[in-house]
Design a protein around this motif. Structure first.
Motif, PDB file in Angstrom:
ATOM      1  N   GLN A 176       5.746   2.154   8.987  1.00  0.00           N
ATOM      2  CA  GLN A 176       4.842   1.099   9.434  1.00  0.00           C
ATOM      3  C   GLN A 176       3.808   0.758   8.358  1.00  0.00           C
ATOM      4  N   TYR A 177       3.233   1.780   7.739  1.00  0.00           N
ATOM      5  CA  TYR A 177       2.234   1.535   6.705  1.00  0.00           C
ATOM      6  C   TYR A 177       2.873   0.901   5.472  1.00  0.00           C
ATOM      7  N   ARG A 178       4.115   1.302   5.189  1.00  0.00           N
ATOM      8  CA  ARG A 178       4.827   0.695   4.057  1.00  0.00           C
ATOM      9  C   ARG A 178       5.020  -0.799   4.291  1.00  0.00           C
ATOM     10  N   GLN A 179       5.327  -1.175   5.518  1.00  0.00           N
ATOM     11  CA  GLN A 179       5.459  -2.598   5.842  1.00  0.00           C
ATOM     12  C   GLN A 179       4.134  -3.333   5.653  1.00  0.00           C
ATOM     13  N   ASN A 180       3.033  -2.681   5.974  1.00  0.00           N
ATOM     14  CA  ASN A 180       1.714  -3.272   5.748  1.00  0.00           C
ATOM     15  C   ASN A 180       1.484  -3.504   4.261  1.00  0.00           C
ATOM     16  N   VAL A 181       1.857  -2.536   3.444  1.00  0.00           N
ATOM     17  CA  VAL A 181       1.708  -2.663   1.986  1.00  0.00           C
ATOM     18  C   VAL A 181       2.575  -3.805   1.464  1.00  0.00           C
ATOM     19  N   GLU A 182       3.801  -3.906   1.973  1.00  0.00           N
ATOM     20  CA  GLU A 182       4.694  -4.981   1.535  1.00  0.00           C
ATOM     21  C   GLU A 182       4.147  -6.348   1.926  1.00  0.00           C
ATOM     22  N   GLN A 183       3.493  -6.425   3.086  1.00  0.00           N
ATOM     23  CA  GLN A 183       2.865  -7.686   3.485  1.00  0.00           C
ATOM     24  C   GLN A 183       1.754  -8.059   2.505  1.00  0.00           C
ATOM     25  N   VAL A 184       0.962  -7.080   2.092  1.00  0.00           N
ATOM     26  CA  VAL A 184      -0.082  -7.346   1.102  1.00  0.00           C
ATOM     27  C   VAL A 184       0.542  -7.797  -0.220  1.00  0.00           C
ATOM     28  N   GLN A 185       1.685  -7.212  -0.599  1.00  0.00           N
ATOM     29  CA  GLN A 185       2.355  -7.630  -1.826  1.00  0.00           C
ATOM     30  C   GLN A 185       2.753  -9.098  -1.764  1.00  0.00           C
ATOM     31  N   LYS A 186       3.208  -9.551  -0.602  1.00  0.00           N
ATOM     32  CA  LYS A 186       3.537 -10.974  -0.476  1.00  0.00           C
ATOM     33  C   LYS A 186       2.277 -11.826  -0.612  1.00  0.00           C
ATOM     34  N   GLN A 187       1.182 -11.364  -0.070  1.00  0.00           N
ATOM     35  CA  GLN A 187      -0.070 -12.090  -0.206  1.00  0.00           C
ATOM     36  C   GLN A 187      -0.530 -12.126  -1.661  1.00  0.00           C
ATOM     37  N   LEU A 188      -0.294 -11.043  -2.385  1.00  0.00           N
ATOM     38  CA  LEU A 188      -0.616 -11.020  -3.818  1.00  0.00           C
ATOM     39  C   LEU A 188       0.285 -12.002  -4.571  1.00  0.00           C
ATOM     40  N   PHE A 189       1.540 -12.073  -4.172  1.00  0.00           N
ATOM     41  CA  PHE A 189       2.466 -13.029  -4.785  1.00  0.00           C
ATOM     42  C   PHE A 189       1.993 -14.463  -4.559  1.00  0.00           C
ATOM     43  N   ASP A 190       1.578 -14.774  -3.343  1.00  0.00           N
ATOM     44  CA  ASP A 190       1.171 -16.143  -3.023  1.00  0.00           C
ATOM     45  C   ASP A 190      -0.180 -16.515  -3.643  1.00  0.00           C
ATOM     46  N   THR A 191      -1.086 -15.561  -3.730  1.00  0.00           N
ATOM     47  CA  THR A 191      -2.418 -15.845  -4.289  1.00  0.00           C
ATOM     48  C   THR A 191      -2.469 -15.695  -5.802  1.00  0.00           C
ATOM     49  N   GLY A 192      -1.500 -14.969  -6.372  1.00  0.00           N
ATOM     50  CA  GLY A 192      -1.518 -14.714  -7.810  1.00  0.00           C
ATOM     51  C   GLY A 192      -2.473 -13.622  -8.221  1.00  0.00           C
ATOM     52  N   LEU A 193      -3.023 -12.888  -7.263  1.00  0.00           N
ATOM     53  CA  LEU A 193      -3.994 -11.845  -7.569  1.00  0.00           C
ATOM     54  C   LEU A 193      -3.311 -10.544  -8.000  1.00  0.00           C
ATOM     55  N   GLN A 194      -4.101  -9.700  -8.650  1.00  0.00           N
ATOM     56  CA  GLN A 194      -3.610  -8.399  -9.085  1.00  0.00           C
ATOM     57  C   GLN A 194      -3.827  -7.314  -8.037  1.00  0.00           C
ATOM     58  N   SER A 195      -4.709  -7.569  -7.071  1.00  0.00           N
ATOM     59  CA  SER A 195      -4.952  -6.573  -6.033  1.00  0.00           C
ATOM     60  C   SER A 195      -5.617  -7.223  -4.824  1.00  0.00           C
ATOM     61  N   GLY A 196      -5.543  -6.534  -3.709  1.00  0.00           N
ATOM     62  CA  GLY A 196      -6.205  -6.954  -2.478  1.00  0.00           C
ATOM     63  C   GLY A 196      -6.493  -5.724  -1.645  1.00  0.00           C
ATOM     64  N   LEU A 197      -7.260  -5.892  -0.580  1.00  0.00           N
ATOM     65  CA  LEU A 197      -7.665  -4.767   0.259  1.00  0.00           C
ATOM     66  C   LEU A 197      -6.851  -4.715   1.550  1.00  0.00           C
ATOM     67  N   LEU A 198      -6.351  -3.534   1.862  1.00  0.00           N
ATOM     68  CA  LEU A 198      -5.693  -3.266   3.127  1.00  0.00           C
ATOM     69  C   LEU A 198      -6.646  -2.404   3.939  1.00  0.00           C
ATOM     70  N   CYS A 199      -7.057  -2.888   5.095  1.00  0.00           N
ATOM     71  CA  CYS A 199      -8.074  -2.218   5.897  1.00  0.00           C
ATOM     72  C   CYS A 199      -7.493  -1.779   7.229  1.00  0.00           C
ATOM     73  N   TYR A 200      -7.767  -0.532   7.607  1.00  0.00           N
ATOM     74  CA  TYR A 200      -7.376  -0.020   8.920  1.00  0.00           C
ATOM     75  C   TYR A 200      -8.625   0.165   9.773  1.00  0.00           C
ATOM     76  N   LEU A 201      -8.598  -0.430  10.952  1.00  0.00           N
ATOM     77  CA  LEU A 201      -9.713  -0.399  11.884  1.00  0.00           C
ATOM     78  C   LEU A 201      -9.339   0.446  13.100  1.00  0.00           C
ATOM     79  N   GLU A 202     -10.220   1.314  13.493  1.00  0.00           N
ATOM     80  CA  GLU A 202      -9.969   2.212  14.623  1.00  0.00           C
ATOM     81  C   GLU A 202      -9.967   1.460  15.952  1.00  0.00           C
ATOM     82  N   VAL A 203      -8.925   1.675  16.735  1.00  0.00           N
ATOM     83  CA  VAL A 203      -8.860   1.171  18.104  1.00  0.00           C
ATOM     84  C   VAL A 203      -9.275   2.303  19.029  1.00  0.00           C
TER      85      VAL A 203
END
Length: 207
Positions: free
Chosen positions: A130-157
């Protein structure tokens, strides 16, 4: 037909070519009338709670962030990302936060990684599907934005009670952020999978 593959489609995009998820993605891609999902009214507790807490999280972070900022890839316009919280300068995303909710027991394990090295938290995230899928989603966002990095945040439920969540005042020790760096191997996989979707979009654009 708008013909977009969103960042939320990353899991299905990277699934097996003969999988049901991948075939459903094609159906959604070419659908003329696409359903509008209202997560706030979802009967699924996790989805509804995630939407409510995303609203509350907005008040807990710096006011430089814009909510639900959409970015279309400049090179493959079939690829689009909706950024949960984007820092924007001169109409360009310069950083972002992708927010995920985690039930309190899972969050306690993730929170232990706060302050750890990049290698340590990445090894942990990538070892969990599940967390790997979250990372892959961020990678797609990096691809679309052209950025070198972004933040993945986990919030407690802490609860699935809507009224309590709507009034929650989120504290800093109730979420943890990880800096995810651009991985060209993953991005190349995403580009490869996006190619037939882009080809179809180009066909329609040329007609």
């Amino acid at each position: 037909m708008k013909l977009f593959i969103g960042s939320g489609d990353t899991k299905d995009l990277l699934s097996g070519l003969r999988s049901k998820a991948y075939n459903k993605l094609w159906e959604r891609y070419v659908a003329i009338d696409k359903p509008n999902y209202n997560a706030f009214a979802s009967p699924i507790d996790a989805l509804r709670t995630g939407a409510i807490l995303e609203e509350r999280f907005y008040y807990a972070i710096d006011d430089k962030y814009l909510k639900q900022y959409k970015v279309i890839n400049p090179d493959m316009d079939a690829s689009k990302s909706t950024i949960d919280f984007a820092e924007v300068e001169q109409n360009r995303v310069v950083d972002f936060i992708e927010l995920k909710s985690a039930w309190l027991t899972d969050f306690q394990e993730i929170y232990k990684l706060k302050g750890s090295s990049t290698d340590e938290y990445m090894n942990y995230l990538l070892s969990n599907s599940q967390y790997r899928q979250n990372v892959e989603q961020v990678q797609k966002q990096l691809f679309d934005t052209g950025l070198q990095s972004g933040l993945l945040c986990y919030l407690e439920v802490q609860t699935y009670n809507d009224e309590i969540n709507r009034q929650r005042d989120i504290q800093q020790d109730e979420y943890v952020m990880f800096r995810i760096y651009r991985d060209e191997l993953t991005i190349n996989r995403i580009k490869e999978r996006l190619t037939p979707f882009q080809q179809l979009k180009d066909y329609f654009k040329n007609k």
